[in-house]
Scaffold this motif. Structure first.
Motif, PDB file in Angstrom:
ATOM      1  N   ASN A  57      23.187 141.942  52.896  1.00 48.26           N
ATOM      2  CA  ASN A  57      21.551 142.071  52.687  1.00 48.26           C
ATOM      3  C   ASN A  57      21.083 140.793  53.339  1.00 48.26           C
ATOM      4  OD1 ASN A  57      21.162 144.786  51.766  1.00 48.26           O
ATOM      5  ND2 ASN A  57      21.644 143.831  49.605  1.00 48.26           N
ATOM      6  N   ASP A  58      19.664 140.694  53.681  1.00 43.66           N
ATOM      7  CA  ASP A  58      19.204 139.607  54.345  1.00 43.66           C
ATOM      8  C   ASP A  58      19.378 138.215  53.142  1.00 43.66           C
ATOM      9  OD1 ASP A  58      18.687 140.825  56.561  1.00 43.66           O
ATOM     10  OD2 ASP A  58      16.642 141.306  55.913  1.00 43.66           O
ATOM     11  N   ALA A  59      19.539 136.888  54.011  1.00 44.57           N
ATOM     12  CA  ALA A  59      19.580 135.688  53.195  1.00 44.57           C
ATOM     13  C   ALA A  59      19.260 134.679  54.107  1.00 44.57           C
ATOM     14  CB  ALA A  59      20.776 135.649  52.211  1.00 44.57           C
ATOM     15  N   ALA A  60      18.331 133.737  53.720  1.00 39.40           N
ATOM     16  CA  ALA A  60      17.810 132.733  54.346  1.00 39.40           C
ATOM     17  C   ALA A  60      17.311 131.772  53.630  1.00 39.40           C
ATOM     18  CB  ALA A  60      17.193 133.124  55.610  1.00 39.40           C
ATOM     19  N   TYR A  61      17.609 130.297  54.090  1.00 32.54           N
ATOM     20  CA  TYR A  61      16.914 129.356  53.713  1.00 32.54           C
ATOM     21  C   TYR A  61      15.397 129.148  54.105  1.00 32.54           C
ATOM     22  CZ  TYR A  61      16.547 124.842  50.894  1.00 32.54           C
ATOM     23  OH  TYR A  61      16.273 124.139  49.944  1.00 32.54           O
ATOM     24  N   CYS A  62      14.484 128.795  53.204  1.00 28.27           N
ATOM     25  CA  CYS A  62      12.945 128.580  53.431  1.00 28.27           C
ATOM     26  C   CYS A  62      12.731 127.150  53.840  1.00 28.27           C
ATOM     27  CB  CYS A  62      11.993 129.218  52.705  1.00 28.27           C
ATOM     28  SG  CYS A  62      12.772 130.986  52.309  1.00 28.27           S
ATOM     29  N   MET A  63      11.587 126.618  53.132  1.00 32.94           N
ATOM     30  CA  MET A  63      11.582 125.433  52.786  1.00 32.94           C
ATOM     31  C   MET A  63      11.338 124.919  51.197  1.00 32.94           C
ATOM     32  SD  MET A  63       8.738 124.397  56.144  1.00 32.94           S
ATOM     33  CE  MET A  63       7.804 125.773  56.014  1.00 32.94           C
ATOM     34  N   GLY A  64      12.469 124.401  51.042  1.00 31.38           N
ATOM     35  CA  GLY A  64      12.553 124.139  49.416  1.00 31.38           C
ATOM     36  C   GLY A  64      12.964 125.519  48.545  1.00 31.38           C
TER      37      GLY A  64
END
Length: 579
Positions: A326-333
């Motif tokens: 499944n989708d996973a990503a880093y954002c900003m903090g």
């Protein structure tokens, strides 16, 4: 009104959290749940101060570690909302002195989003900046200069925007941008524009914010007694890079307020976008305010948070290690993922049992669910916050102990499972026991055994007089300095060591004994479980504690040394003076 079934599951979860608290050797855990925009659970277990036998409560202030980063991102969002900067501004626009020597393109092109999504390619200098017992090793003014010296490449080439590398230093850099743009201290800006408007009166950005109701960081020694650790990092307004990275603190009540405000602002932004889209379809001109809330006089901004959706957007994909993908990503903090996902515990300190296998992954037979959160930790303290926008829900867990495993992460996952009745049920208490057992064997096999084999077996190897190594050493183009010093007779008697290393610019309270490891090699590895808990540096393994000196035959003196301190490759430190 909370559904009876949910209330019953959360009530049962409390006993599991109490058991995890004991397994992970945390003096206290404070935890809470938001559901449908309302706080439905807030509770504290255990002691905020073991020595004083003081109980934790929802107003007790805990160290947040890397959960501080979400407030750093909020400060940037507020400045963008004020029209004072833009997300795509190159960092160098506001900090002309930012110019990494390893790759000029970073200085020329790295923007605010690149920096906060961890894609600058710079190595993390935290091992040079954070020392034993939560001590800060260097000063604020030298931070950007030191960051400029960090490696920028690996064996595959330059890493800028082609390689994801979690970098605490990048958020320290952002704090300097805030200061330059706002023309005030970073700590002041966060307090005045984030904490105060939200009513977060039990949140810390300065020493003066700290009172007696604090959950002091602890570790539990092998005789089952607790030792209180220093909290120099907490509220370190005099060193804003460290404050932005991991130095903030907050109570459970304030973190629940924060979670509610984040969800409210995000929901408001979504509604405004939908209204504007609808207005555009009808032919009416769209009107967007200078801020994340797309406000108008008819639709007031519900809180001061700006660009929350922008901050929590997916920016850098993080590949999962499970069958769901499944989708996973880093954002900003923040880390954004769709459950079920092995990434739910990826940023936690449950390092021995990262949930890569089906055994330790929540909700594998439950519907998909969007989760946005983060974990944090410094020596003796841990935190976790997860939000679930689809149901206006959130889970917060704070712990003031970090000896074995991540009690805050386990507590948060227990609450997430109970809140949403995730299936099949994961036995998180047994999972915590496994983490404890593996940590103990790992420390013995990977840390203690190499130290013992080197330290004990090499006693018969000829060695130079220890005074040959004493002196001042500088690396990274003179931006980082430490000393090798002779131990006093008293310390020699206590430690069995003739030398010590004094870290950082000030050398205050940052001295560790050095032990002979091999010909012209010494280690500052603590050599015991107790000393490792109290004195260890960030991510300290045996090899990264070894200093390998270089003897200059022509001058009959030590020329310098190699030390693995920022990445997998040793860094060179020249000897620039004798003690």
């Amino acid at each position: 009104m909370l559904e009876p079934a949910i209330a019953s599951r959360l009530e049962k979860a409390v006993s599991d959290i109490e058991e995890v608290m004991q397994i992970c050797q945390a003096p206290s855990i404070s935890f809470g749940v938001v559901h449908k925009g309302e706080v439905v659970l807030r509770k504290s277990l255990g002691l905020r101060d073991v020595e004083g036998q003081l109980e934790a409560n929802p107003d007790s202030i805990y160290m947040l570690g890397s959960c501080s980063k979400m407030f750093t991102a909020a400060a940037i969002g507020h400045l963008v909302g004020q029209g004072k900067m833009d997300w795509l501004d190159p960092v160098q626009k506001h900090l002309p002195e930012f110019d990494p020597i390893g790759d000029p393109e970073i200085g020329q092109k790295a923007d605010i989003i690149d920096t906060m999504r961890h894609s600058t390619g710079l190595s993390d200098p935290i091992g040079l900046y954070l020392g034993p017992g939560n001590t800060i090793l260097d000063d604020d003014e030298r931070f950007v200069e030191l960051l400029n010296q960090m490696p920028t490449s690996n064996d595959e080439g330059q890493r800028f925007n082609s390689y994801w590398m979690y970098n605490n230093g990048a958020y320290g850099l952002v704090s300097k941008v805030v200061e330059r743009v706002a023309r005030t201290r970073f700590s002041t800006y966060v307090k005045e524009n984030v904490f105060k408007p939200l009513g977060m009166t039990r949140s810390v950005v300065a020493r003066s914010d700290i009172d007696d109701n604090i959950a002091n960081p602890h570790v539990q020694l092998d005789d089952r007694t607790f030792t209180k650790l220093p909290r120099q990092v907490l509220g370190c307004e005099e060193n804003n890079p460290m404050l932005a990275v991991m130095g903030m603190g907050a109570s459970l009540n304030d973190m629940l307020t924060w979670a509610t405000a984040i969800l409210s602002a995000e929901r408001h932004e979504q509604q405004c976008r939908e209204d504007e889209a609808s207005s555009d379809e009808e032919g009416s001109p769209a009107s967007v305010s200078n801020g994340s809330s797309f406000s108008s006089p008819e639709r007031p901004i519900p809180n001061p948070l700006k660009y929350v959706s922008k901050v929590r957007k997916a920016y850098y994909t993080r590949p999962t290690k499970d069958r769901f993908q499944n989708d996973a990503a880093y954002c900003m903090g923040w880390l954004r993922l769709t459950m079920p996902s092995s990434m739910l515990g990826e940023l936690s300190f449950n390092t021995m049992t990262k949930p890569d296998s089906p055994t330790h992954m929540l909700g594998q037979e439950s519907p998909q669910r969007l989760a946005i959160g983060h974990n944090g930790g410094v020596m003796g303290s841990l935190s976790a916050i997860w939000t679930f926008p689809e149901t206006d829900s959130a889970v917060v867990a704070l712990a003031n102990g970090r000896s074995i495993g991540d009690a805050a992460d386990f507590a948060a996952q227990i609450l997430i499972q109970a809140l949403f009745d995730l299936q099949p049920k994961v036995d998180i208490v047994s999972w915590a026991r496994k983490e404890r057992d593996l940590t103990c064997s790992w420390f013995e096999d990977k840390y203690l055994q190499p130290w013992r084999s080197k330290y004990i077996s090499n006693h018969d190897i000829p060695r130079r007089d220890s005074s040959a190594y004493a002196g001042r050493y500088q690396g990274f183009n003179g931006t980082y300095t430490f000393m090798i010093v002779p131990q006093s007779p008293k310390k020699q008697s206590e430690t069995g060591s003739q030398l010590a290393i004094a870290f950082g610019h000030s050398y205050s309270g940052t001295i560790l004994a050095l032990y002979f490891a091999d010909t012209d090699a010494y280690t500052f590895f603590p050599g015991s479980w107790n000393r490792w808990l109290v004195d260890s540096m960030p991510s300290l393994a045996y090899e990264s504690s070894v200093l390998r000196f270089k003897w200059d035959e022509t001058q009959s003196r030590i020329e310098g040394l190699w030390w693995i301190c920022v990445d997998e490759k040793p860094s060179w430190f020249s000897r620039v003076g004798e003690k």
